[in-house]
Design an enzyme around this catalytic site. Structure first.
Site, PDB file in Angstrom:
ATOM      1  N   VAL A  70      42.691  41.237  41.588  1.00  9.89           N
ATOM      2  CA  VAL A  70      42.034  40.154  40.860  1.00  9.89           C
ATOM      3  C   VAL A  70      42.227  40.402  39.370  1.00  9.89           C
ATOM      4  O   VAL A  70      42.063  41.523  38.894  1.00  9.89           O
ATOM      5  CB  VAL A  70      40.527  40.078  41.203  1.00  9.89           C
ATOM      6  CG1 VAL A  70      39.863  38.920  40.450  1.00  9.89           C
ATOM      7  CG2 VAL A  70      40.333  39.903  42.703  1.00  9.89           C
ATOM      8  N   ASP A 178      31.796  40.716  53.038  1.00  2.40           N
ATOM      9  CA  ASP A 178      31.683  41.917  52.205  1.00  2.40           C
ATOM     10  C   ASP A 178      30.590  41.749  51.163  1.00  2.40           C
ATOM     11  O   ASP A 178      30.789  42.014  49.979  1.00  2.40           O
ATOM     12  CB  ASP A 178      33.041  42.191  51.532  1.00  2.40           C
ATOM     13  CG  ASP A 178      33.136  43.598  50.973  1.00  2.40           C
ATOM     14  OD1 ASP A 178      32.328  44.475  51.382  1.00  2.40           O
ATOM     15  OD2 ASP A 178      34.014  43.837  50.127  1.00  2.40           O
TER      16      ASP A 178
END
Length: 186
Positions: A70, A178
């Site tokens: 990311v 998550d």
């Protein structure tokens, strides 16, 4: 600085939970499934400052996880900061992984909630698939908790906002796989 850059975000961004202050809610969103990931050292990240993915220019790494990396980037068309999740190079050639990446993009694009980050775009550049998400500044809940517990009122506010965001996702058949303090932005 390294701790700040090693923030665990999942792909697709950076999103977190709002503080309930109205304007702050847009900045503070629950991280979507595509943005939750485990932290890895940044020297494993393949894109460098100035790299272009379509109209997006990479500015800096944010984090990395099982499916990809990311980055903070600049949308050169709209002159705004975005978070870009790039599918890991070693996974890009696996059809089942690419299908999962695309499924996650479609799923996240159906969500519209003040505590869930927004998917802006999807694309592929030279065989590198990517998702473009809303960029959310701030610290993670995990970082905040290193300074001690949240005051009860703040803890309730954060918990309620996480619950509302999860409820919205679950109503659409999406499960955040998550959810942890490192994947909640304040």
């Amino acid at each position: 600085l390294m701790k700040r850059l090693e923030v665990g975000l999942n792909a697709g961004s950076a999103a977190g939970v709002g503080t309930g202050d109205g304007q702050g809610d847009r900045r503070h969103r629950l991280q979507s499934t595509t943005l939750a990931c485990t932290v890895q050292y940044l020297n494993t990240m393949p894109l460098h400052e100035g790299t272009r993915l379509g109209p997006y220019e990479i500015a800096a790494p944010i984090g990395a996880g099982g499916m990809g990396e990311v980055y903070r980037a600049r949308d050169t068309r709209l002159n705004r900061t975005v978070a870009i999740k790039v599918l890991a190079r070693d996974l890009g050639g696996r059809p089942e992984v690419l299908q999962r990446f695309e499924r996650e993009a479609r799923a996240v694009s159906t969500l519209n909630h003040p505590n869930i980050c927004t998917l802006h775009d999807v694309g592929s550049e030279n065989g590198t698939p990517y998702l473009v998400m809303e960029y959310v500044e701030g610290e993670t809940l995990a970082e905040r908790l290193t300074r001690g517990p949240l005051p009860l009122a703040d803890a309730w506010r954060v918990a309620i906002q996480i619950g509302e965001a999860l409820d919205q996702a679950h109503r659409r058949g999406i499960v955040h796989r998550d959810l942890k303090p490192g994947n909640v932005m304040l």
